[in-house]
Design a protein around this motif. Structure first.
Motif, PDB file in Angstrom:
ATOM      1  N   GLN A 117       0.823  -1.209   0.000  1.00  0.00           N
ATOM      2  CA  GLN A 117       0.000   0.000   0.000  1.00  0.00           C
ATOM      3  C   GLN A 117       0.856   1.258   0.000  1.00  0.00           C
ATOM      4  O   GLN A 117       0.585   2.214  -0.729  1.00  0.00           O
ATOM      5  CB  GLN A 117      -0.928   0.004   1.220  1.00  0.00           C
ATOM      6  N   PHE A 118       1.899   1.239   0.823  1.00  0.00           N
ATOM      7  CA  PHE A 118       2.744   2.426   0.890  1.00  0.00           C
ATOM      8  C   PHE A 118       3.487   2.650  -0.423  1.00  0.00           C
ATOM      9  O   PHE A 118       3.591   3.774  -0.916  1.00  0.00           O
ATOM     10  CB  PHE A 118       3.748   2.317   2.043  1.00  0.00           C
ATOM     11  N   LEU A 119       4.012   1.576  -1.013  1.00  0.00           N
ATOM     12  CA  LEU A 119       4.729   1.698  -2.278  1.00  0.00           C
ATOM     13  C   LEU A 119       3.818   2.243  -3.369  1.00  0.00           C
ATOM     14  O   LEU A 119       4.239   3.072  -4.192  1.00  0.00           O
ATOM     15  CB  LEU A 119       5.295   0.335  -2.688  1.00  0.00           C
ATOM     16  N   LEU A 120       2.569   1.780  -3.395  1.00  0.00           N
ATOM     17  CA  LEU A 120       1.615   2.282  -4.380  1.00  0.00           C
ATOM     18  C   LEU A 120       1.389   3.783  -4.198  1.00  0.00           C
ATOM     19  O   LEU A 120       1.306   4.536  -5.170  1.00  0.00           O
ATOM     20  CB  LEU A 120       0.285   1.532  -4.258  1.00  0.00           C
ATOM     21  N   GLN A 121       1.282   4.204  -2.955  1.00  0.00           N
ATOM     22  CA  GLN A 121       1.060   5.625  -2.701  1.00  0.00           C
ATOM     23  C   GLN A 121       2.254   6.443  -3.175  1.00  0.00           C
ATOM     24  O   GLN A 121       2.083   7.490  -3.803  1.00  0.00           O
ATOM     25  CB  GLN A 121       0.813   5.863  -1.221  1.00  0.00           C
ATOM     26  N   VAL A 122       3.460   5.989  -2.866  1.00  0.00           N
ATOM     27  CA  VAL A 122       4.659   6.722  -3.302  1.00  0.00           C
ATOM     28  C   VAL A 122       4.734   6.766  -4.817  1.00  0.00           C
ATOM     29  O   VAL A 122       4.999   7.810  -5.418  1.00  0.00           O
ATOM     30  CB  VAL A 122       5.924   6.078  -2.710  1.00  0.00           C
TER      31      VAL A 122
END
Length: 256
Positions: free
Chosen positions: A229-234
Motif C-alpha cells: 500500500q505504501f509503495l503504491l502511494q509513493v
C-alpha cells in the motif's frame, strides 16, 4: 551477547530480525517483510564534516528528533545512523531520507550521497543496506566506527580508524542514543513533506476525487499500511521525486 551487540540490537535491528547472539550484518538490518529500524545517510568523496554537522544539528533543533549516531565509514565518508522505535518500509525510509537531503543538502552532488536502505536495482524485491559498523574494510585494513560529536571533526581528512575500535567504547557511544518515536517521526515527516500532505488533503476534499489513502503523517500515527500500500502511494504521488517513484515501482515488481 556483548555490550556492543546489545546496543546495536536495541537501536537498529528489527525486533524480530535476528537472534540476540547473532552478529549485526547488512542482511539483519532488514526483516523478511522489508521493514527497517535503521536509516543511514552517508556523505563522501570527500568527507565533509561541516555539511554533516549542519544536518546533525538541524534534525535535533528544527525537527526535534533525537541525535543520530555519527560514524566514519572506514573509506571516504561520514555517516549518520537514525534509529526508529518502530520499523517502517524501505520505501518510507527512503522518502524520509530524501526529505532530509532536500532540506539540508540541496547543493551537494548526488554522487556524494548514499541514502540507505534502498531497493536493489539488480534484484527486484531485494534491498541494500549499510555495511555494519564497526567493521574492517577489505583492501585497506581501515575500520569504520561510531564516534562522538566532539571527536568527529578530527576524522574529516581521514574518516577511518587504523586499529579496531574497542567494543566497550563503541557501546558507550551508542548507549546515550535514543530511537525516534512514531509520533516524532510523523511530526518530522509533516515538516519535510508539507506539499505532499497538502495535495493529498486537497484531493480528499474535492467532490470528484477518487478514494485515497490518508496522509502519511496520519498513517504513521494511527494506521498500519502494508508495504504494498505504501509503495503504491509513493509511486502514484506526483509531488514525490521522480527517482523515489521509480524506486517504489521497482520494489512493487514482486507484488505482480
Amino acid at each position: 551477547m556483548s555490550k556492543l551487540q546489545t546496543e546495536l540490537h536495541r537501536l537498529y535491528l528489527p525486533k524480530a530480525a535476528a537472534a540476540p547472539q547473532a552478529p549485526t550484518t547488512e542482511a539483519t538490518l532488514i526483516d523478511q517483510d522489508g521493514m527497517v529500524r535503521a536509516m543511514v545517510m552517508e556523505l563522501s568523496r570527500p568527507a565533509d564534516w561541516e555539511a554533516l554537522d549542519r544536518l546533525w544539528q538541524g534534525v535535533q533543533s528544527e525537527l526535534e528528533l533525537p541525535a543520530p549516531a555519527i560514524a566514519v565509514s572506514g573509506e571516504d565518508g561520514f555517516q549518520l545512523w537514525f534509529s526508529l522505535a518502530e520499523a517502517v518500509s524501505v520505501a518510507q525510509a527512503q522518502a524520509f531520507l530524501h526529505g532530509l537531503r532536500t532540506r539540508y543538502w540541496p547543493d551537494i552532488a548526488a554522487k556524494r550521497i548514499r541514502l540507505l536502505p534502498v531497493a536493489d536495482p539488480d534484484a527486484p524485491g531485494r534491498f541494500q543496506h549499510a555495511k555494519p559498523v564497526p567493521a574492517c574494510q577489505v583492501g585497506t585494513g581501515n575500520w569504520s566506527a561510531f564516534v562522538t560529536p566532539d571527536l568527529a571533526p578530527m576524522f574529516a581528512e581521514t574518516p577511518w580508524m587504523d586499529i579496531p575500535p574497542g567494543d566497550d567504547g563503541q557501546a558507550s557511544v551508542l548507549r546515550r542514543l535514543t530511537s525516534i518515536s512514531p509520533a516524532a517521526f510523523a511530526a518530522a515527516w509533516q515538516q519535510l513533506h508539507p506539499d505532499a500532505i497538502e495535495a493529498t488533503e486537497s484531493e480528499s476534499q474535492a467532490p470528484s476525487a477518487q478514494p485515497t489513502l490518508p496522509p502519511l503523517h496520519a498513517q504513521t500515527a494511527t494506521t498500519a499500511l502494508s508495504p504494498r500500500q505504501f509503495l503504491l502511494q509513493v509511486m502514484n504521488d506526483d509531488s514525490a521525486p521522480l527517482a523515489l517513484r521509480v524506486e517504489a515501482a521497482k520494489a512493487l515488481l514482486p507484488y505482480g
